[in-house]
Enzyme design. Structure first.
Site, PDB file in Angstrom:
ATOM      1  N   HIS A 190      -5.310   4.614   7.695  1.00  0.00           N
ATOM      2  CA  HIS A 190      -5.125   6.001   8.130  1.00  0.00           C
ATOM      3  C   HIS A 190      -5.559   6.162   9.598  1.00  0.00           C
ATOM      4  O   HIS A 190      -4.861   6.770  10.401  1.00  0.00           O
ATOM      5  CB  HIS A 190      -5.983   6.876   7.214  1.00  0.00           C
ATOM      6  CG  HIS A 190      -5.881   8.325   7.484  1.00  0.00           C
ATOM      7  ND1 HIS A 190      -4.862   9.088   6.994  1.00  0.00           N
ATOM      8  CD2 HIS A 190      -6.655   9.150   8.221  1.00  0.00           C
ATOM      9  CE1 HIS A 190      -5.022  10.329   7.398  1.00  0.00           C
ATOM     10  NE2 HIS A 190      -6.108  10.399   8.139  1.00  0.00           N
ATOM     11  N   GLU A 418      10.811  -9.602   2.703  1.00  0.00           N
ATOM     12  CA  GLU A 418       9.352  -9.518   2.755  1.00  0.00           C
ATOM     13  C   GLU A 418       8.695 -10.394   1.693  1.00  0.00           C
ATOM     14  O   GLU A 418       7.483 -10.419   1.559  1.00  0.00           O
ATOM     15  CB  GLU A 418       8.872  -8.063   2.669  1.00  0.00           C
ATOM     16  CG  GLU A 418       9.487  -7.241   1.567  1.00  0.00           C
ATOM     17  CD  GLU A 418       9.080  -5.768   1.625  1.00  0.00           C
ATOM     18  OE1 GLU A 418       8.257  -5.381   2.457  1.00  0.00           O
ATOM     19  OE2 GLU A 418       9.588  -4.997   0.789  1.00  0.00           O
ATOM     20  N   CYS A 485      10.981  -4.551  10.796  1.00  0.00           N
ATOM     21  CA  CYS A 485      10.443  -3.194  10.726  1.00  0.00           C
ATOM     22  C   CYS A 485       8.970  -3.186  10.341  1.00  0.00           C
ATOM     23  O   CYS A 485       8.396  -2.135  10.121  1.00  0.00           O
ATOM     24  CB  CYS A 485      11.253  -2.337   9.769  1.00  0.00           C
ATOM     25  SG  CYS A 485      11.184  -2.919   8.069  1.00  0.00           S
TER      26      CYS A 485
HETATM   27  C1  PEP Z   1       6.497  -4.305   5.567  1.00  0.00           C
HETATM   28  O1  PEP Z   1       6.094  -4.750   4.494  1.00  0.00           O
HETATM   29  O2  PEP Z   1       6.432  -4.934   6.648  1.00  0.00           O
HETATM   30  C2  PEP Z   1       7.124  -2.974   5.638  1.00  0.00           C
HETATM   31  C3  PEP Z   1       7.704  -2.560   6.737  1.00  0.00           C
HETATM   32  O3  PEP Z   1       7.011  -2.162   4.555  1.00  0.00           O
HETATM   33  P1  PEP Z   1       5.672  -1.410   4.098  1.00  0.00           P
HETATM   34  O4  PEP Z   1       4.658  -1.531   5.191  1.00  0.00           O
HETATM   35  O5  PEP Z   1       6.059   0.001   3.828  1.00  0.00           O
HETATM   36  O6  PEP Z   1       5.314  -2.172   2.857  1.00  0.00           O
HETATM   37 MG    MG Z   2       6.700  -3.837   2.665  1.00  0.00          MG
END
Ligand code: PEP
Ligand code: MG
Length: 560
Positions: A190, A418, A485
């Site tokens: 956070h 991922e 991302c």
């Molecule tokens: C990630 O896992 O890199 C991603 C972008 O998704 P999150 O952080 O929402 O799991």
């Molecule tokens: Mg993720």
């Protein structure tokens, strides 16, 4: 001059000022403390304290909203609701009727709720901080102690805390706080997200942070992750000069993302809903590369209506008439439990359990309703809607998702990469989808077997680990467009390396965009490729960082 302290830099910039700690912890009221024998009066006192806390939180919420921070207001209003929870009041009354003194009764009644939340995953566990904050405020009132929270200060200061509660951060004045330093928290905590959104330099996971005494002058470098107590005048001047160079470079950082030799790399924003669009546009996002739709529904006990979803998607699509918007279907489970999508049972390792697409396959009606709402939202708009599934492991799962998209009239299906298995066999997934987006946060967590919620494992949750780069390479080379991302895309040096590995777009928290844009435009595609090769040839994350830098001379111009 003090020793340099090293933590994790999560929001770039340089801040210098006196340390101000969050007022000391409120002590636990004595276990045996009893009231004087008038339960009615004791109950009134306890409940009045809770009501006063609720009113104070609402008042802070009003101030936050006046300062344009509507998120802050919502968090504070939710806390005020918790303070007025009738079940909690009943718990307090029952304890007092048993003879327990008001402060102790509050402590114990909150304890019951606390246990429930703490066991329910990262996002619910984050509410424990909110709950503790309400409890401490009520106990401070009852015991006549100073109220915990952000200190008052005549001059701008460096806010130092174990971690920050929303009640503190929502009313922070960015002009008063020159940097955040916390002992706990990681890059996705956070505090980190808030600091980046506010544009305040921040260092988290700094061992010994809370032992910095009030008034000590510290120099915080939010890019390097360092805190230097009692710096010399020259050190402050040098750090400020570097930050000024960076600031002026950033002012010139506009337009679409590209390398110096004109290789286009669209720079996109990560958003959690329509509320994040403004910052994305202000930082020049060319579109959205990750719309975390589960963020819309984290607090909901019932599924959102079709109309509500459609509206939340349309608002974001409308903001980028010439761009793309990559929406991720609900990534529920593990650290993001959604109350209306219960896990199938007890999971000893929720991060390895039913989450993301796995969860959606158990609830195909929820997936098809979301895809249909997305298709309706995009109808008649010019933005390119791309939709991707999280937590995809193999080609069969990718094919399942693409079929669901086609059924719903979604023209551009994709998957997140991922899970290491999906990265290694990206060539098998590629024929099933139109695009990939690499989630480096989870990819690193799974590649290094290091739970991203555990602060003590920060050194292993490092996307510079050469093994992680080795997993990016096959995904980027599989023949479909492949963005990144995860948080790695927002690291200017790593962004260049990712481009060198063949990544075709980068998506990040909006405030990270200018620095990444400025870093890219200072390097050619060949330099990025050389940096990538050097990083992959390294044996540790630190060596990879160093090796890449040697091929990225433009970073120095940015004070990095
Ligand atoms: C990630 O896992 O890199 C991603 C972008 O998704 P999150 O952080 O929402 O799991
Ligand atoms: Mg993720």
């Amino acid at each position: 001059m003090g020793e340099v302290m090293q933590g994790a830099g999560v929001s770039p910039g340089v801040g210098f000022g006196p340390v101000r700690g969050i007022a000391g912890a409120v002590p636990e009221p004595d276990a045996g403390s009893r009231h004087g024998g008038d339960p009615a009066a004791e109950r009134d006192t306890a409940l009045a304290a809770l009501e006063a806390v609720a009113a104070d939180l609402e008042e802070r919420g009003g101030r936050a909203a006046e300062a344009g921070n509507t998120d802050g207001r919502d968090v504070l209003n939710a806390q005020a609701l918790m303070a007025r929870d009738p079940g909690l009041a009943d718990g307090v009354r029952a304890k007092i009727d048993d003879g327990v003194a008001a402060a102790r009764a509050v402590f114990e009644a909150f304890g019951v709720y606390r246990e429930m939340l703490a066991g329910a995953g990262e996002y619910m566990a984050a509410r424990v901080t909110d709950l503790d904050d309400i409890r401490d405020r009520a106990i401070a009132r009852l015991l006549g102690l100073p109220m915990p929270g952000v200190p008052e200060s005549a001059e701008p200061f460096v806010l130092v805390a174990r971690d920050l509660a929303p009640a503190d951060t929502a009313v922070l004045d960015p002009a008063q706080v020159v940097a955040f330093v916390t002992q706990e928290g990681g890059p996705t905590s956070h505090t980190a997200i808030l600091a980046r959104t506010m544009g305040v330099p921040a260092v988290v996971a700094l061992p010994g942070a809370t032992s910095l005494s009030d008034g000590t002058r510290v120099l915080v470098d939010g890019a390097a992750g360092t805190v230097r107590p009692d710096p010399s005048g020259e050190e402050v001047a040098a750090a400020r000069a570097a930050a000024a160079v960076r600031a002026s470079a950033l002012e010139e950082s506009t337009g679409p993302g590209a390398t110096r030799d004109g290789h286009a790399v669209p720079l996109l924003a990560n958003v959690g809903g329509p509320k994040d669009v403004e910052a994305a546009l202000a930082n020049g996002a060319e579109g959205v590369g990750l719309y975390r739709t589960e963020f819309l529904f984290l607090d909901r006990a019932t599924p959102p209506s079709d109309e509500e979803q459609e509206e939340a998607y349309r608002q974001v699509l409308e903001a980028f008439p010439d761009g793309r918007v990559v929406v991720r279907t609900l990534d529920a489970g593990a650290d993001k439990p959604l109350a209306f999508l219960p896990a199938p049972g007890e999971e000893p390792n929720p991060a390895l359990g039913e989450r993301g697409l796995r969860m959606m396959r158990r609830h195909p009606d929820v997936l098809s309703a979301q895809l249909a709402a997305l298709a309706r939202a995009a109808a008649g708009l010019t933005a390119k809607l791309q939709v991707m599934a999280p937590m995809v492991t193999d080609a069969a799962e990718a094919a399942y998702f693409t079929a669901a998209c086609r059924d719903a009239g979604i023209a551009h299906p994709g998957v997140m990469i991922e899970v290491p298995a999906a990265a290694l066999r990206a060539r098998d997934l590629a024929p099933e989808v139109e695009f990939f987006s690499i989630g480096t946060n989870d990819l690193t967590q799974y590649a290094c077997a290091a739970d991203r919620q555990i602060g003590g494992l920060a050194h292993l949750q490092d996307p510079w680990q050469p093994a992680v780069l080795d997993l990016v390479a096959p995904a980027a080379g599989a023949g479909v467009s492949c963005g990144v991302c995860g948080e790695a895309a927002g690291d200017p040096a790593l962004a260049c390396v990712l481009v060198g590995l063949g990544v075709t777009s980068l998506s990040m928290s909006a405030p990270s965009l200018p620095l990444v844009r400025a870093a890219l435009v200072r390097h050619t595609l060949d330099e990025c490729r050389e940096a990538a090769a050097a990083a992959r040839a390294a044996r540790t994350a630190d060596q990879a960082r160093e090796a890449a830098r040697a091929h990225l001379p433009g970073l120095a111009e940015l004070g990095l």
